[in-house]
Design a protein around this motif. Structure first.
Motif, short mmCIF file in Angstrom:
data_model
loop_
_atom_site.label_atom_id
_atom_site.label_comp_id
_atom_site.label_asym_id
_atom_site.label_seq_id
_atom_site.Cartn_x
_atom_site.Cartn_y
_atom_site.Cartn_z
N THR A 98 60.78 -7.20 75.10
CA THR A 98 61.93 -6.39 75.49
C THR A 98 62.09 -5.19 74.56
O THR A 98 62.36 -4.08 75.00
CB THR A 98 63.21 -7.25 75.48
OG1 THR A 98 63.06 -8.28 76.44
CG2 THR A 98 64.42 -6.43 75.80
N GLN B 113 67.28 -7.00 82.74
CA GLN B 113 67.09 -8.44 82.83
C GLN B 113 68.21 -9.11 83.61
O GLN B 113 67.98 -9.99 84.41
CB GLN B 113 66.99 -9.02 81.42
CG GLN B 113 66.65 -10.48 81.40
CD GLN B 113 66.03 -10.92 80.09
OE1 GLN B 113 65.98 -10.16 79.14
NE2 GLN B 113 65.54 -12.13 80.04
N ASP C 82 62.36 -5.75 83.18
CA ASP C 82 62.52 -6.76 82.13
C ASP C 82 62.82 -8.12 82.76
O ASP C 82 63.94 -8.36 83.18
CB ASP C 82 63.65 -6.35 81.18
CG ASP C 82 63.65 -7.21 79.92
OD1 ASP C 82 62.85 -8.16 79.85
OD2 ASP C 82 64.46 -6.93 79.02
N GLU C 83 61.83 -8.97 82.80
CA GLU C 83 61.98 -10.30 83.40
C GLU C 83 62.77 -10.24 84.70
O GLU C 83 63.78 -10.94 84.85
CB GLU C 83 62.69 -11.26 82.42
CG GLU C 83 62.11 -11.20 81.02
CD GLU C 83 61.52 -12.52 80.56
OE1 GLU C 83 61.39 -13.43 81.39
OE2 GLU C 83 61.16 -12.62 79.38
MG LIG Z 1 63.30 -10.27 76.50
#
Ligand SMILES: [Mg+2]
Ligand SMILES: Nc1ncnc2c1ncn2[C@@H]1O[C@H](COP(=O)(O)OP(=O)(O)O)[C@@H](O)[C@H]1O
Lengths: 310, 350
Positions: free
Chosen positions: B47, B86, B162-163
């Motif tokens: 990240t 995320q 991000d994810e």
């Molecule tokens: Mg992360």
């Protein structure tokens, strides 16, 4: 689970099932549970707010006769309020001064709340305590403190004269509407600060990054994301401050001059020296209605603003 | 794919928080139009590296170029990249349309064009008719799509994710993987994805950078990472892997087949090992089958996973066979293991 063994839990369950309909009702109806939780508050509210309010509402239709009341159910008090300009003048002035104080406070307090929410990372509680420290002292004391600051021989006047900016004390500082507005703004600041702070604190930080990511610099980020998301706090703060300040009479009595009298002072007189409780009640009811109208107008304005901003 | 053009160039990037280095000396290029993944366990610095690309963190050392331009002095709102956060970071005060159209203000489009573009995105993310939904009336998968549309509508050079699928349940995740991959192909934008899920990285990416403790361990295609891991950490992170001391491997495959004498140990994928219930006939040039005992069997549906303890040592090996192979009896049964020499991956200690 085998039949032979019965856990205490099961026993309780069985008992509950067999015996009590109320328990079953409770489990089923969330509303009922909520009502029961609210019950103590509702009782207190009923005794201390609704009953006196109803009594006041009733009394406002009575008439003062000497030292006694005549419960003649007339509109006389309201007619007098509508026809005598003194009442509407005082009422409008109170609304105006409360608005000014509220606006001043919200505008001044917003940056403070913003700073606290976004730029203080450690010891937030300490900062909150420091900012709200003045509110730990008595309201009366704070108002008196402003007399010391604003007075003829007060901090501001002597200070300005000392450095030669003015030759005579500024007369408008004390015993004026300005003084009342300033004092009100300060005295009630915490009530506006806290809801605004909470609403800012609640904003998800990644939403701010998202707005930067989508091309908005700090200024537009404020107007397109932070301000709209903190509006509930601003509105709550505005109401929390506006509603009590309209009816305030202590501040006006202590730092306001003759032209800064507010509706609260008049109401106090009706219940005090003038001793016309029905008139006082009618004035109070009128004030509450006026606050409600202004409040609804404010909410409508906010809604329109929200629609326009999209 | 045009492999020549470099879209992102990361040069010796280090990011320290105090003395702690979250990213250490990252140095690699991401090509234009590529689906690139940063893969690593939680806390490995993925990240942080992504946020350096987006401009939310400044690199302590090193520099980043995007499409040839240095990014040091460019704030996030002026970078030619967009991000899918995320937690999606959907604006709670705006409905779906206004979320998707948020970034369009700067383009000064007229009303009709703005509406057209938003409708186009709603179509693309398969949520037509959802425009007037409030943002809190969306499911996780829908929020994810809105976040995607909000970023893609600006036609960035690079999309950072991000994810993005981390919060979705398994079935939806697999469906979104397919859609994400198809989407990337159709829009032709460079995607940089952060994930801790190696299967996801394998399924989606053209190339993967494996990260651990802030360092990039290896960058390769999914097949390259799986078949030719360079270090033990990479090997154990991507898929499951057996690690053997070199001498055991030599015994199993014969000296002739073992050219990697200098390796500290070797790695073998569980599915490359053959499990025999009878002593297999020796083949010419091959080593001896390794005898062992079945200690565990896990039925996984399409595959069956065995644990085998080698005779005379504490070493356990995982063996995975397709469900079509005859199922060996219960744990405790004696078995023999063989594998082809080319299945062995030599590794140094790292
Ligand atoms: Mg992360
Ligand atoms: N703002 C920060 N301050 C201090 N440490 C941080 C900060 N952001 C990340 N870290 C640390 O850097 C490391 C890598 O974090 P991160 O990049 O979020 O990892 P990943 O995304 O791979 O899980 C973690 O150990 C984390 O605690």
């Amino acid at each position: 689970m085998r039949m032979a063994v019965t856990t205490p839990n099961e026993t309780a369950l069985a008992a509950g099932r067999g015996q009590s309909a109320p328990r079953w009702l409770l489990a089923r109806h969330e509303g009922l549970r909520g009502l029961i939780l609210l019950a103590p508050a509702l009782v207190i509210l009923g005794i201390t707010v609704i009953v006196p309010f109803a009594m006041m509402g009733a009394m406002s239709f009575w008439t003062q006769v000497g030292f006694d009341y005549a419960d003649d159910w007339s509109l006389r008090n309201y007619i007098e309020i509508a026809s005598e300009p003194i009442y509407s003048t005082l009422l409008l002035r109170s609304l105006g001064m409360a608005m000014a104080a509220t606006l001043l406070t919200v505008v001044l307090v917003y940056p403070m709340a913003y700073f606290l929410a976004f730029h203080v990372h450690r010891n937030k509680l300490l900062w909150l305590i420091i900012i709200t420290l003045p509110f730990w002292t008595s309201y009366l004391l704070r108002v008196f403190a402003w007399r010391v600051v604003l007075g003829f021989e007060g901090v501001i006047n002597t200070g300005l004269m000392e450095i030669g900016l003015i030759a005579e004390p500024l007369k408008f500082l004390l015993y004026s509407r300005t003084a009342v507005v300033i004092t009100l703004a300060h005295a009630w600041a915490a009530f506006a600060l806290l809801p605004i702070y909470v609403s800012l604190e609640k904003i998800d930080r990644s939403v701010l990054e998202a707005s930067a990511d989508l091309g908005e610099g700090p200024v537009m980020r404020f107007f397109r994301v932070i301000l709209p998301l903190s509006m509930p706090g601003v509105i709550a703060g505005t109401f929390l401050m506006f509603i009590p300040t309209v009816g305030d009479y202590v501040t006006a009595a202590l730092v306001g001059g003759p032209d800064a009298r507010m509706i609260g002072n008049l109401i106090q007189l009706q219940f005090g020296t003038i001793n016309n409780w029905p008139m006082g009640a009618a004035l109070a009811i009128t004030m509450i209605l006026a606050i409600t109208v202004v409040g609804l107008m404010f909410l409508g304005l906010m809604l329109a603003l929200k629609r326009w901003a999209r | 794919m045009n492999s020549a053009a470099t879209m992102i160039s990361i040069r010796n990037v280090t990011k320290r928080f105090g003395v702690f280095a979250a990213v250490q000396d990252a140095c690699f290029d991401i090509r234009a139009g590529e689906f690139f993944s940063l893969l690593g366990a939680s806390g490995s610095g993925k990240t942080t590296l992504l946020r350096i690309l987006a401009g939310f963190e400044a690199a302590t050392e090193g520099e980043v170029h995007i499409d040839g331009a240095p990014m040091d002095a460019v704030p996030p709102h002026q970078r030619p990249v967009n991000m899918v956060f995320q937690n999606y970071a959907i604006f709670p005060h705006l409905n779906v349309r206004d979320n998707i159209g948020f970034g369009l203000r700067k383009l000064k489009l007229d009303k009709a064009e703005r509406a057209r573009r938003i409708d186009e995105m709603l179509e693309l993310i398969k949520l037509p008719g959802f425009g007037d939904r409030a943002s809190d009336q969306l499911s996780g998968g829908q929020r994810q799509r809105v976040a995607l549309a909000r970023a893609l509508i600006l036609r960035p050079k690079v999309l950072l994710l991000d994810e993005p699928l981390g919060a979705l349940d398994k079935q939806l995740r697999e469906q979104m993987q397919t859609e994400l991959r198809a989407l990337q192909r159709s829009v032709g934008i460079t995607f940089v994805l952060v994930t801790h899920d190696q299967e996801e990285a394998m399924a989606l990416s053209d190339r993967i950078a494996v990260m651990a403790d802030g360092r990039v361990l290896q960058i390769d295609t999914p097949a390259g990472l799986y078949e030719r891991p360079k270090t033990r950490r990479v090997a154990s992170f991507v898929g499951s892997m057996n690690f053997l001391p070199g001498d055991l491997a030599v015994r199993a495959c014969g000296q002739a087949a073992w050219q990697h004498g200098k390796a500290d140990f070797i790695a073998i994928r569980p599915e490359r090992i053959t499990l025999h219930t009878d002593h297999p006939a020796d083949q010419a040039g091959a080593g001896q089958p390794l005898p062992g005992r079945l200690t565990d069997r896990v039925y996984l549906g399409e595959r069956v996973q065995y644990q085998v303890q080698l005779d005379g040592c504490a070493q356990h090996l995982a063996v995975s066979t397709p469900n079509t192979a005859p199922v060996v009896a219960d744990p405790g049964t004696p078995v023999w293991l063989t594998w082809p020499a080319e299945a062995m991956i030599p590794l140094q200690d790292d």
